[in-house]
Write an enzyme that holds these catalytic residues in place. Sequence first.
Site, PDB file in Angstrom:
ATOM      1  N   CYS A 386       0.823  -1.209   0.000  1.00 39.84           N
ATOM      2  CA  CYS A 386       0.000   0.000   0.000  1.00 39.84           C
ATOM      3  C   CYS A 386       0.855   1.256   0.000  1.00 39.84           C
ATOM      4  O   CYS A 386       2.053   1.238   0.280  1.00 39.84           O
ATOM      5  CB  CYS A 386      -0.909   0.012   1.236  1.00 39.84           C
ATOM      6  SG  CYS A 386      -0.004   0.016   2.797  1.00 39.84           S
ATOM      7  N   CYS A 387       0.205   2.360  -0.350  1.00 37.99           N
ATOM      8  CA  CYS A 387       0.729   3.712  -0.140  1.00 37.99           C
ATOM      9  C   CYS A 387      -0.493   4.578   0.170  1.00 37.99           C
ATOM     10  O   CYS A 387      -1.536   4.053   0.558  1.00 37.99           O
ATOM     11  CB  CYS A 387       1.522   4.215  -1.334  1.00 37.99           C
ATOM     12  SG  CYS A 387       0.617   4.263  -2.894  1.00 37.99           S
ATOM     13  N   ALA A 388      -0.398   5.879   0.016  1.00 36.68           N
ATOM     14  CA  ALA A 388      -1.525   6.727   0.389  1.00 36.68           C
ATOM     15  C   ALA A 388      -2.774   6.411  -0.432  1.00 36.68           C
ATOM     16  O   ALA A 388      -3.879   6.289   0.104  1.00 36.68           O
ATOM     17  CB  ALA A 388      -1.154   8.197   0.228  1.00 36.68           C
TER      18      ALA A 388
END
Length: 449
Positions: A386-388
Site C-alpha cells: 500500500c501507499c496513500a
Amino acid sequence: MTAWLAQRPWKRAAAWLVFLGPLFYATYGFANWWATTRANVPSMAFEWERQVPFWPWTIFPYWTINVFYALSLFLARSRHTLDRHALRLVTATLVACSCFILWPLHFSFGQPPVDGAPAFLFNALRGFDQPFNQAPSLHIALAVILWDWYRQFIRPLWARLVLHVWAFAICASVLTTWQHHFIDIPTGALLGLLCVWLWPLERVVSMPRAWRITRDVQRWKLAGFYAVGAALFLAAALYGSGVALWLAWPAASLALVALNYIGFGARGFQMDGHGRMGWAARWMLAPYRLAAAINAWLWTRKLPASVEVVPGLRLGRRPTHAEWLAAGQPRLVSLCAELQMPAGVPHARCVPLLDLTVPPTVRLQRAAAVIEGQRRNADGATVWVCCALGFSRSAAAVIAWLGRYGPAGSVAQAEDTVRRARPQIVLRGAWRVSLEPFKPLPEVPPHDR
C-alpha cells in the site's frame, strides 16, 4: 555496578556541561543586552493573559529545569546518545537566541512584589534575565527536549505520570510566574520539536547529515508548491493575528515538507522500517498529514481498499485498522513516507518513498525484496502492499516484485497484470525507466540451493 558506571561517558558529559553552561549565559545574556539597546521593543500578548494568576510558588518548578538540565548529561548510556542530546541543547540555545536578536520582544506587564522563599529565586532570576528573550521560549524548548530525554529511562507507569506532570508544571510556570506571554509557549514547543527531529537519539543518520540537495526537477517543483503554501499560511497568520496565529503551525509543517523534497528526502518524515513515524515529526507535520489523509480519502473513498493482483498479494491504499482486520490481518508493506501504518498491526514493513516522485531503481529493488520477504514469512497469509492512494508508489513496487520474483515474464507484462487488477494506477514514463532493470531472477538448480 562498577562496570555499569565505568561504561558511562562521564568525562565527555562533564566536558559538554563545561561548554553548554557558558554558551547559554553568553548567548542569552547578549540577546538580553541587545534588546536593551533598541529604542522600541514590541510585545505580543492577548488581552486574556492579564487574567492569568501570578503564583509565586511556581518559581520552584520553573527553576527545577536547571537541575534536570545539568543532570541529564550524566545519564547518557553512550557517547552517541550523549552527543545527540547535547546537540539538541546547543541547537535550541543558538536558534532561540538568534530569534531574540532578530526580533526581540518584551514582557508587557511587570511582576508584583514577592516575599518569602520564592523571593530568593525571583531575585536570582532577575540577576541575569531581563523582560526580553520571549519568543520562542527557550525554557519551553528545553523542557520538550528534557522530557524526551528522561522518558527513555522511565518504565513504570506511575513514574512516567510524574514526568508528564513535571513537564506540564515547567511549561505552565512560565505563565504563572509572569515570565512569558502565551505566544512564546507554542513557538518554544515548536523549537523543541525541531531539535528532537534534527538529532534523533536512535542510531540513524541525523538530519543535518541526511541533507543532499536534489537534482530532480519534479522534486523542486513540488518543493516550490509547498513553499508557496507555507508562505501563504504564514502571511495569513501574521495578518490575521489573534487566533489566526495558529496558522503558523501549518506554515511550519509545509515548510518542512518543502525542505524534505529539496534535500532531506524521505528521511525527513522519519518513518521507521515498520511504518511508524517519530513523535516529533508527527507533531510538526500534523497539519500536512491531516491534509494528506483527507486527500487520500477523497480520491479512494469509492474504490475498494485493496484488490488482489496475484494469489496472496494485494494492492491498495493504506488501510485503517478495521480494514486490515476485515482483510484477514494480512502482512502490510507500505511505500508511504508521510502517513503511518495503523497502530496495533504486527509485522508491518515500510520502505518510505516521497509522494509524486519517482525513486531510483535501488529503492524499488529494496521494496521488491521486502515484499518477497513478507511473502516468505507470511505462513499462508496475504501480503497487502500500500501507499496513500495505491496508485503509483505501491503499484510500482508490486510491478517490481512481479518482474523480479513473480510469475510475470517482463516488466510490461507485470504492469498489465497490475493495471487489470487496479485500472486507476498512474505511472508516468519516468516510472518505467526506473522499473526497466527488473527482470526475473535466473532459476537456481536444486543442487545449488
